[in-house]
Design a protein around this motif. Structure first.
Motif, PDB file in Angstrom:
ATOM      1  N   ARG A 146      -4.284 -27.410  17.780  1.00 55.70           N
ATOM      2  CA  ARG A 146      -3.641 -28.293  16.893  1.00 55.70           C
ATOM      3  C   ARG A 146      -4.485 -29.587  17.022  1.00 55.70           C
ATOM      4  O   ARG A 146      -4.855 -30.177  16.163  1.00 55.70           O
ATOM      5  CB  ARG A 146      -2.218 -28.488  16.857  1.00 55.70           C
ATOM      6  CG  ARG A 146      -1.467 -29.631  16.013  1.00 55.70           C
ATOM      7  CD  ARG A 146      -0.230 -29.969  16.200  1.00 55.70           C
ATOM      8  NE  ARG A 146       0.160 -30.149  17.608  1.00 55.70           N
ATOM      9  CZ  ARG A 146       0.095 -31.362  17.902  1.00 55.70           C
ATOM     10  NH1 ARG A 146      -0.425 -32.338  17.313  1.00 55.70           N
ATOM     11  NH2 ARG A 146       0.520 -31.733  19.190  1.00 55.70           N
ATOM     12  N   THR A 147      -4.284 -30.131  18.175  1.00 59.28           N
ATOM     13  CA  THR A 147      -5.112 -31.634  18.471  1.00 59.28           C
ATOM     14  C   THR A 147      -6.552 -31.412  18.190  1.00 59.28           C
ATOM     15  O   THR A 147      -7.436 -32.410  17.653  1.00 59.28           O
ATOM     16  CB  THR A 147      -4.608 -31.955  19.889  1.00 59.28           C
ATOM     17  OG1 THR A 147      -5.237 -30.897  20.857  1.00 59.28           O
ATOM     18  CG2 THR A 147      -3.320 -32.182  19.966  1.00 59.28           C
ATOM     19  N   SER A 167      -1.578 -34.012  13.490  1.00 59.71           N
ATOM     20  CA  SER A 167      -0.433 -34.470  14.405  1.00 59.71           C
ATOM     21  C   SER A 167       0.746 -33.593  14.004  1.00 59.71           C
ATOM     22  O   SER A 167       0.676 -32.575  13.478  1.00 59.71           O
ATOM     23  CB  SER A 167      -0.057 -35.608  13.887  1.00 59.71           C
ATOM     24  OG  SER A 167       0.449 -35.757  12.543  1.00 59.71           O
ATOM     25  N   HIS A 168       1.628 -33.743  15.017  1.00 62.96           N
ATOM     26  CA  HIS A 168       2.924 -32.794  14.842  1.00 62.96           C
ATOM     27  C   HIS A 168       3.529 -33.001  13.574  1.00 62.96           C
ATOM     28  O   HIS A 168       3.714 -31.749  12.862  1.00 62.96           O
ATOM     29  CB  HIS A 168       3.995 -33.241  15.898  1.00 62.96           C
ATOM     30  CG  HIS A 168       3.852 -32.822  17.244  1.00 62.96           C
ATOM     31  ND1 HIS A 168       3.562 -34.018  18.087  1.00 62.96           N
ATOM     32  CD2 HIS A 168       3.914 -31.724  17.836  1.00 62.96           C
ATOM     33  CE1 HIS A 168       3.535 -33.236  19.260  1.00 62.96           C
ATOM     34  NE2 HIS A 168       3.494 -32.079  19.091  1.00 62.96           N
ATOM     35  N   GLU A 169       3.649 -34.250  12.854  1.00 65.25           N
ATOM     36  CA  GLU A 169       4.062 -34.312  11.748  1.00 65.25           C
ATOM     37  C   GLU A 169       3.150 -33.854  10.383  1.00 65.25           C
ATOM     38  O   GLU A 169       3.702 -33.202   9.601  1.00 65.25           O
ATOM     39  CB  GLU A 169       4.105 -36.008  11.148  1.00 65.25           C
ATOM     40  CG  GLU A 169       5.279 -36.761  12.091  1.00 65.25           C
ATOM     41  CD  GLU A 169       4.619 -36.911  13.551  1.00 65.25           C
ATOM     42  OE1 GLU A 169       3.609 -36.651  13.903  1.00 65.25           O
ATOM     43  OE2 GLU A 169       5.792 -37.434  14.331  1.00 65.25           O
ATOM     44  N   GLU A 208      10.745 -31.927  16.811  1.00 64.40           N
ATOM     45  CA  GLU A 208      11.030 -31.598  18.181  1.00 64.40           C
ATOM     46  C   GLU A 208      10.822 -30.199  18.437  1.00 64.40           C
ATOM     47  O   GLU A 208      10.690 -29.586  19.382  1.00 64.40           O
ATOM     48  CB  GLU A 208      12.564 -32.121  18.426  1.00 64.40           C
ATOM     49  CG  GLU A 208      12.728 -33.381  18.590  1.00 64.40           C
ATOM     50  CD  GLU A 208      11.833 -33.863  19.599  1.00 64.40           C
ATOM     51  OE1 GLU A 208      11.841 -33.333  20.694  1.00 64.40           O
ATOM     52  OE2 GLU A 208      11.027 -35.017  19.575  1.00 64.40           O
ATOM     53  N   TRP A 209      11.039 -29.279  17.384  1.00 67.05           N
ATOM     54  CA  TRP A 209      11.069 -27.784  17.370  1.00 67.05           C
ATOM     55  C   TRP A 209       9.555 -27.532  17.901  1.00 67.05           C
ATOM     56  O   TRP A 209       9.353 -26.658  18.522  1.00 67.05           O
ATOM     57  CB  TRP A 209      11.620 -27.421  16.176  1.00 67.05           C
ATOM     58  CG  TRP A 209      11.042 -25.887  15.832  1.00 67.05           C
ATOM     59  CD1 TRP A 209      11.807 -24.869  16.399  1.00 67.05           C
ATOM     60  CD2 TRP A 209      10.167 -25.431  14.879  1.00 67.05           C
ATOM     61  NE1 TRP A 209      11.141 -23.611  16.034  1.00 67.05           N
ATOM     62  CE2 TRP A 209      10.288 -24.088  14.882  1.00 67.05           C
ATOM     63  CE3 TRP A 209       9.312 -25.917  14.176  1.00 67.05           C
ATOM     64  CZ2 TRP A 209       9.571 -23.142  14.031  1.00 67.05           C
ATOM     65  CZ3 TRP A 209       8.462 -25.196  13.341  1.00 67.05           C
ATOM     66  CH2 TRP A 209       8.792 -23.856  13.207  1.00 67.05           C
ATOM     67  N   LEU A 210       8.578 -28.135  17.044  1.00 63.09           N
ATOM     68  CA  LEU A 210       7.275 -27.846  17.326  1.00 63.09           C
ATOM     69  C   LEU A 210       6.718 -28.274  18.602  1.00 63.09           C
ATOM     70  O   LEU A 210       6.189 -27.499  19.303  1.00 63.09           O
ATOM     71  CB  LEU A 210       6.233 -28.653  16.430  1.00 63.09           C
ATOM     72  CG  LEU A 210       4.592 -28.368  16.487  1.00 63.09           C
ATOM     73  CD1 LEU A 210       4.388 -26.744  16.440  1.00 63.09           C
ATOM     74  CD2 LEU A 210       3.946 -29.177  15.387  1.00 63.09           C
ATOM     75  N   LYS A 211       7.381 -29.376  19.241  1.00 61.93           N
ATOM     76  CA  LYS A 211       7.089 -29.837  20.663  1.00 61.93           C
ATOM     77  C   LYS A 211       7.560 -28.579  21.553  1.00 61.93           C
ATOM     78  O   LYS A 211       7.072 -28.456  22.565  1.00 61.93           O
ATOM     79  CB  LYS A 211       7.611 -31.086  20.914  1.00 61.93           C
ATOM     80  CG  LYS A 211       6.827 -32.296  20.122  1.00 61.93           C
ATOM     81  CD  LYS A 211       7.372 -33.793  20.607  1.00 61.93           C
ATOM     82  CE  LYS A 211       6.598 -34.798  20.040  1.00 61.93           C
ATOM     83  NZ  LYS A 211       7.376 -36.062  20.009  1.00 61.93           N
ATOM     84  N   MET A 212       8.748 -28.355  21.402  1.00 65.36           N
ATOM     85  CA  MET A 212       9.287 -27.107  22.206  1.00 65.36           C
ATOM     86  C   MET A 212       8.688 -25.735  21.999  1.00 65.36           C
ATOM     87  O   MET A 212       8.333 -25.384  23.190  1.00 65.36           O
ATOM     88  CB  MET A 212      10.597 -26.833  21.843  1.00 65.36           C
ATOM     89  CG  MET A 212      11.643 -28.041  22.041  1.00 65.36           C
ATOM     90  SD  MET A 212      13.573 -27.600  21.563  1.00 65.36           S
ATOM     91  CE  MET A 212      13.956 -26.335  22.684  1.00 65.36           C
ATOM     92  N   PHE A 226      -3.483 -24.801  11.132  1.00 61.00           N
ATOM     93  CA  PHE A 226      -4.972 -25.016  12.113  1.00 61.00           C
ATOM     94  C   PHE A 226      -5.411 -23.732  12.601  1.00 61.00           C
ATOM     95  O   PHE A 226      -4.306 -22.810  12.876  1.00 61.00           O
ATOM     96  CB  PHE A 226      -4.480 -26.119  13.223  1.00 61.00           C
ATOM     97  CG  PHE A 226      -3.266 -25.715  14.152  1.00 61.00           C
ATOM     98  CD1 PHE A 226      -3.375 -25.065  15.293  1.00 61.00           C
ATOM     99  CD2 PHE A 226      -2.044 -25.927  13.886  1.00 61.00           C
ATOM    100  CE1 PHE A 226      -2.524 -24.690  16.204  1.00 61.00           C
ATOM    101  CE2 PHE A 226      -0.962 -25.537  14.547  1.00 61.00           C
ATOM    102  CZ  PHE A 226      -1.164 -24.910  15.466  1.00 61.00           C
ATOM    103  N   PRO A 227      -6.540 -23.565  12.873  1.00 65.40           N
ATOM    104  CA  PRO A 227      -7.087 -22.220  13.382  1.00 65.40           C
ATOM    105  C   PRO A 227      -6.886 -22.099  14.791  1.00 65.40           C
ATOM    106  O   PRO A 227      -7.044 -22.944  15.728  1.00 65.40           O
ATOM    107  CB  PRO A 227      -8.487 -22.362  13.064  1.00 65.40           C
ATOM    108  CG  PRO A 227      -8.701 -24.016  13.178  1.00 65.40           C
ATOM    109  CD  PRO A 227      -7.568 -24.380  12.564  1.00 65.40           C
ATOM    110  N   PHE A 228      -6.457 -20.990  14.947  1.00 64.10           N
ATOM    111  CA  PHE A 228      -6.270 -20.071  16.362  1.00 64.10           C
ATOM    112  C   PHE A 228      -6.821 -18.815  16.474  1.00 64.10           C
ATOM    113  O   PHE A 228      -6.442 -18.033  15.320  1.00 64.10           O
ATOM    114  CB  PHE A 228      -5.065 -21.020  17.061  1.00 64.10           C
ATOM    115  CG  PHE A 228      -3.909 -20.359  16.466  1.00 64.10           C
ATOM    116  CD1 PHE A 228      -3.332 -19.185  16.768  1.00 64.10           C
ATOM    117  CD2 PHE A 228      -3.236 -21.075  15.590  1.00 64.10           C
ATOM    118  CE1 PHE A 228      -2.108 -18.596  16.224  1.00 64.10           C
ATOM    119  CE2 PHE A 228      -2.034 -20.853  14.926  1.00 64.10           C
ATOM    120  CZ  PHE A 228      -1.510 -19.516  15.312  1.00 64.10           C
TER     121      PHE A 228
END
Ligand SMILES: [Zn+2]
Length: 122
Positions: A13-14, A19-21, A40-44, A64-66
């Protein structure tokens, strides 16, 4: 460097500059959550503190690609399977399939743990 599945997602993602947002603003949740709650959910998720549903993985991958094969491998390793680590760029966590997680032309490695894209940026 052994990444957990969540750390891998965070790195990708980074590396994509989001960003998270940026990510949670386009992901719907059921029940509906506020932006702060979704962050918060994404951070978890990125801290491997919550289980991730398949539909969430699909939604994240649209933002975002992964590499799904890398995510699978890291999940198995985290679960205790004795498997070789996937080859990942130390900066952007791109894998052998390139930054998009799908085969792309002219993709390659500058060093065993450094992709050509990150090498040219340094
Ligand atoms: Zn890289």
């Amino acid at each position: 460097m052994t990444l957990t599945p969540g750390a891998y997602l965070k790195c990708r993602r980074t590396a994509s500059g989001k960003s998270h947002e940026d990510v949670v603003d386009v992901i719907e949740t059921d029940p509906a959550l506020s932006q702060a709650e979704r962050v918060e959910w994404l951070k978890m998720i990125e801290a491997d503190l919550v289980a991730v549903r398949w539909s969430t993985i699909v939604a994240l991958r649209q933002q975002f690609p992964f590499d799904l094969a890398v995510l699978e491998r890291l999940s198995l390793i985290q679960d205790g399977y004795d498997l070789p680590l996937p080859r990942l760029c130390r900066i952007c966590a791109s894998s052998d399939t390139g930054p998009l997680g799908i085969a792309v032309p002219a993709w390659g490695w500058d060093a065993p743990d450094l992709c050509i894209s990150c090498a040219s940026a340094t």
